[in-house]
Write an enzyme that holds these catalytic residues in place. Structure first.
Site, mmCIF file in Angstrom:
data_model
loop_
_atom_site.group_PDB
_atom_site.id
_atom_site.type_symbol
_atom_site.label_atom_id
_atom_site.label_comp_id
_atom_site.label_asym_id
_atom_site.label_seq_id
_atom_site.Cartn_x
_atom_site.Cartn_y
_atom_site.Cartn_z
ATOM 1 N N HIS A 130 -29.478 -48.305 69.769
ATOM 2 C CA HIS A 130 -28.089 -48.292 70.239
ATOM 3 C C HIS A 130 -28.007 -48.664 71.721
ATOM 4 C CE1 HIS A 130 -23.956 -46.578 70.795
ATOM 5 N NE2 HIS A 130 -24.444 -46.272 71.984
ATOM 6 N N GLU A 131 -28.882 -48.094 72.537
ATOM 7 C CA GLU A 131 -28.854 -48.386 73.973
ATOM 8 C C GLU A 131 -29.267 -49.833 74.241
ATOM 9 O OE1 GLU A 131 -27.359 -46.458 75.809
ATOM 10 O OE2 GLU A 131 -27.320 -44.733 74.460
ATOM 11 N N HIS A 134 -26.298 -52.020 73.783
ATOM 12 C CA HIS A 134 -25.447 -52.055 74.971
ATOM 13 C C HIS A 134 -25.972 -53.083 75.971
ATOM 14 C CE1 HIS A 134 -22.410 -49.073 74.374
ATOM 15 N NE2 HIS A 134 -23.250 -48.060 74.218
#
Length: 306
Positions: A130-131, A134
């Site tokens: 998920h990071e 980003h």
């Protein structure tokens, strides 16, 4: 649609900033406000990663760490088509994580010691994916710019009382209203952008690790931990709350106007729907299997790794 919505909201933030400048100093004030915003954003964009990591006392995790966090991050970065970011540890019992950096070549992923104690290795892979999403989507730069705009708008609105031009144009009542409404509007736009980018990162993160349910399970655990465990560094620096995967300041349960993150229930539901539809990795991405995820579960005291 997510990128279009973000672009519209960014345009609204810019227009709001210039509008406040115009109300204070006319057309010249609008131009000055734009120049000041550009300078502030350039400085913040270049230094954002170091500033945020210092705020949270994040410590670098050395390559070859015994927990295998670097190895896991490196494999997921390859899946995402990214250079390996720097990895940091934040010594706090609240489970959480965030990414920062002005671009993929100068990015960092920070996880808390509470996260490592709370999640399985598969769930941790979902969080790191998920990071990385980003970073790949350049959300770290977008959110830095919006946070700077929001802070600058608040500063300008507070200055309004000291400028005679604004009082002549709007009167004292109008100036006072602007002091309250302009920062509120900026905060709402910033939160809307943050919520939009979280949904996009959830989807892309699930594609990077190839297992939407890993991230869904991690979000549920992190939300429960964040609701009952304080993050003192985040409380001292609330402007960084939007960067975390789950609001560290005890997030609202609903997707309200004042929430920095979408409701966890809505995010989990979207990931489960993705899994039910046979959610797959992006083209060229090799999904991780549980056997290929290094065991990063952290036992014992938190602290620097060797």
């Amino acid at each position: 649609m997510g990128y279009l919505k973000t672009a519209i909201l960014m345009a609204a933030m810019t227009a709001l900033f210039m509008g406040v400048g115009y109300l204070i100093g006319g057309s010249g004030g609008a131009v000055i406000a734009l120049v000041v915003a550009a300078a502030m954003n350039a400085f913040t964009w270049w230094n954002s990663d170091r500033m945020v990591l210092r705020m949270h006392n994040a410590q670098p995790v050395p390559p070859g760490d015994r927990m295998g966090l670097h190895a896991l991050t490196a494999e997921l970065a390859r899946n995402a088509g990214l250079p390996e970011p720097k990895v940091y540890l934040i010594d706090t019992p609240q489970p959480n994580a965030f990414a920062t950096g002005r671009n993929p070549a100068n990015a960092a992923v920070a996880v808390t010691s509470g996260l490592l104690r709370s999640l399985t290795r598969e769930e941790l892979a979902g969080v790191i994916a998920h990071e990385l999403a980003h970073i790949r989507n350049h959300d770290t730069a977008i959110m830095t710019v919006t946070a700077t705009f929001a802070g600058a708008i608040s500063m300008l609105a507070n200055f309004a009382l000291f400028f005679g031009g604004s009082r002549e144009r709007m009167g004292l009542i109008g100036t006072l209203l602007m002091m309250f409404l302009a920062p509120l509007a900026a905060a709402l736009v910033q939160m809307a952008i943050s919520r939009t980018r979280e949904y996009a990162a959830d989807k892309a993160g699930a594609e990077i690790c190839g297992q939407p349910l890993w991230l869904a399970s991690a979000l549920e655990k992190i939300a429960m931990g964040a609701a009952r465990i304080d993050n003192h560094a985040a409380e001292r620096n609330p402007a960084t709350a939007h960067m975390f995967i789950i609001n560290p300041l005890h997030a609202h349960k609903h997707d309200s106007l004042f929430a920095t993150h979408p409701a966890t229930e809505n995010r989990v539901a979207a990931l489960r729907a993705m899994a039910a539809q046979g959610g797959r990795s992006s083209p060229g991405v090799q999904p991780l299997s549980a056997s290929r995820v290094p065991d990063t579960r952290h036992r014992g005291r938190s602290g620097p790794w060797r």
